[in-house]
Enzyme design. Sequence first.
Site, short mmCIF file in Angstrom:
data_model
loop_
_atom_site.label_atom_id
_atom_site.label_comp_id
_atom_site.label_asym_id
_atom_site.label_seq_id
_atom_site.Cartn_x
_atom_site.Cartn_y
_atom_site.Cartn_z
N TYR A 267 0.87 -1.18 0.00
CA TYR A 267 0.00 0.00 0.00
C TYR A 267 0.91 1.23 0.00
O TYR A 267 1.41 1.64 1.02
CB TYR A 267 -0.92 -0.04 1.22
CG TYR A 267 -1.81 1.16 1.40
CD1 TYR A 267 -2.35 1.84 0.30
CD2 TYR A 267 -2.12 1.63 2.67
CE1 TYR A 267 -3.17 2.93 0.47
CE2 TYR A 267 -2.95 2.72 2.86
CZ TYR A 267 -3.47 3.37 1.75
OH TYR A 267 -4.29 4.46 1.92
N ASP B 11 -2.22 -1.22 -3.90
CA ASP B 11 -2.59 0.15 -4.25
C ASP B 11 -1.31 0.98 -4.33
O ASP B 11 -0.68 1.24 -3.31
CB ASP B 11 -3.55 0.69 -3.18
CG ASP B 11 -3.92 2.15 -3.40
OD1 ASP B 11 -3.50 2.74 -4.41
OD2 ASP B 11 -4.63 2.70 -2.54
#
Length: 246
Positions: free
Chosen positions: A107, A146
Amino acid sequence: MRIVSWNINGLRSIMRKSSLDKLLSMDNYDMVLLQEIRSSGDIPLTIIGLGYEAYPFPAIRKGYAGVMTLTKIHPISVIKGIGINELDSEGRIITVEFNDFYVVNTYFPRAGDDLSRLDFKLSFCGAIEKFLANLRSKKPIIMCGDFNIARDKIDSSFWDEKHPGLTLEERAWLNQFLKSGYIDTFRELHPNAKVYTWHSYREKWRAMRIDYCIVSKELMSKVRKAEILTNIEGSDHVPVMIEVST
């Protein structure tokens, strides 16, 4: 091996909406990589009941960031973080090792609305690149998560190079990283598709493809599918998935 990756925007929220249950009931995934769990790392009983081993790496700050990897295949080893306290305190990367490759759940930081965290973001990018190079010297890599970066104009519904995720610096790093021997699997298999993985809650017209499944190029011949699961709701992101023959 079938891997799905999803920024869930809060583990409690996604469990309350039964969205994760829906995703896991739709297909048989060997691994589920979750980002932005925003929790202390507690494992919901629902997940345990589905036969997954769970490896959380929460942020020190309560209710912020954090990742969790679920796997039905017992890993050889689990690596939490990349060995840099400033970056690892935010719980942004967890790696599991299997016989033939590593699977990295990540992330990336957001650069911030005013780009106040752009330097921090770029330091994370440089550090993770070095971390991956060390892993790759041992065996190939699958990295999903992400990235908070849209690669090019096809990957965003709008264009503003002062917007986080669209800055020249972020895009330059990602494209340079890919040129160093990694493949953006969705774009490789769907070169002209305009499909986004994030949609703004407030401004519906804002959308970007910022979630990726990337493989080191020596694995690309084994990639059978790379998809964006646009029918799954519950977060401002939708899941991405990859299928790799083993």
